[in-house]
Design a protein around this motif. Structure first.
Motif, mmCIF file in Angstrom:
data_model
loop_
_atom_site.group_PDB
_atom_site.id
_atom_site.type_symbol
_atom_site.label_atom_id
_atom_site.label_comp_id
_atom_site.label_asym_id
_atom_site.label_seq_id
_atom_site.Cartn_x
_atom_site.Cartn_y
_atom_site.Cartn_z
ATOM 1 N N VAL A 133 18.306 -3.792 -79.907
ATOM 2 C CA VAL A 133 17.061 -4.494 -79.607
ATOM 3 C C VAL A 133 17.168 -5.015 -78.178
ATOM 4 O O VAL A 133 18.174 -5.613 -77.802
ATOM 5 N N GLU A 134 16.127 -4.754 -77.392
ATOM 6 C CA GLU A 134 16.053 -5.302 -76.038
ATOM 7 C C GLU A 134 14.846 -6.227 -75.963
ATOM 8 O O GLU A 134 13.748 -5.855 -76.382
ATOM 9 N N VAL A 135 15.092 -7.434 -75.448
ATOM 10 C CA VAL A 135 14.040 -8.434 -75.269
ATOM 11 C C VAL A 135 14.164 -8.994 -73.853
ATOM 12 O O VAL A 135 15.166 -8.756 -73.164
ATOM 13 N N ASN A 136 13.183 -9.740 -73.419
ATOM 14 C CA ASN A 136 13.230 -10.365 -72.096
ATOM 15 C C ASN A 136 14.483 -11.224 -71.957
ATOM 16 O O ASN A 136 14.910 -11.888 -72.916
ATOM 17 N N GLY A 137 15.051 -11.219 -70.760
ATOM 18 C CA GLY A 137 16.237 -12.010 -70.493
ATOM 19 C C GLY A 137 16.035 -13.473 -70.830
ATOM 20 O O GLY A 137 15.024 -14.064 -70.464
ATOM 21 N N GLY A 138 16.985 -14.052 -71.553
ATOM 22 C CA GLY A 138 16.922 -15.459 -71.943
ATOM 23 C C GLY A 138 16.290 -15.700 -73.300
ATOM 24 O O GLY A 138 16.367 -16.807 -73.831
#
Length: 153
Positions: A133-138
């Protein structure tokens, strides 16, 4: 008279070229077709996002390359046909991301936070993963999402 007309046409063409609308944003736009929920160790929902799905070789290879904007509550879910050690990198990816490696039983086994855009550094899963899963940094820090939590989609 002929010279004046040519001068007006030349000025008019020059003005048109400087008044053109700005070039369109060349950022890829994703289709967020499913929901994914992060669950704590007791099965309580921590956060839900909309995800774009990457479930074939071509989509997985492209990932979030050239995506310059992503809504806060969104991401990409990579689905692989098998569970094995994986490694991602940030080449051609302009956004800082959090990358979560997830085992076949839906347990998050590794999280990288605030990855560096355009980096060619390898980010290995450390153990077998079937999903990423990739999400916005932070995002994972802001939502207190941890290794050992699970996903549901």
């Amino acid at each position: 008279m002929l010279i004046i007309s040519a001068g007006i046409i030349a000025c008019s063409s020059e003005q048109e070229s400087t008044n053109k609308p700005p070039a369109s944003d060349d950022s890829r736009v994703l289709e967020y077709s499913r929901e994914l929920t992060f669950l704590d160790t007791e099965g309580n929902a921590v956060s839900t996002i909309d995800v774009a799905i990457a479930d074939d070789d071509s989509e997985r290879a492209q990932g979030l390359m050239d995506v310059k904007k992503m809504p806060t509550e969104s991401g990409m879910l990579f689905i692989f046909p098998d569970e094995q050690a994986r490694s991602f990198w940030m080449a051609n990816t302009p956004l800082p991301l959090d990358i979560l490696y997830v085992a076949a039983d839906s347990t998050i086994v590794r999280i990288y936070t605030q990855t560096r855009p355009y980096s060619q550094e390898s980010l290995p899963s450390g153990s077998a993963a079937k999903f990423v899963v990739e999400v916005n940094g932070g995002y994972t820090i802001n939502r207190d999402i941890r290794e050992g939590y699970r996903i549901r989609f």
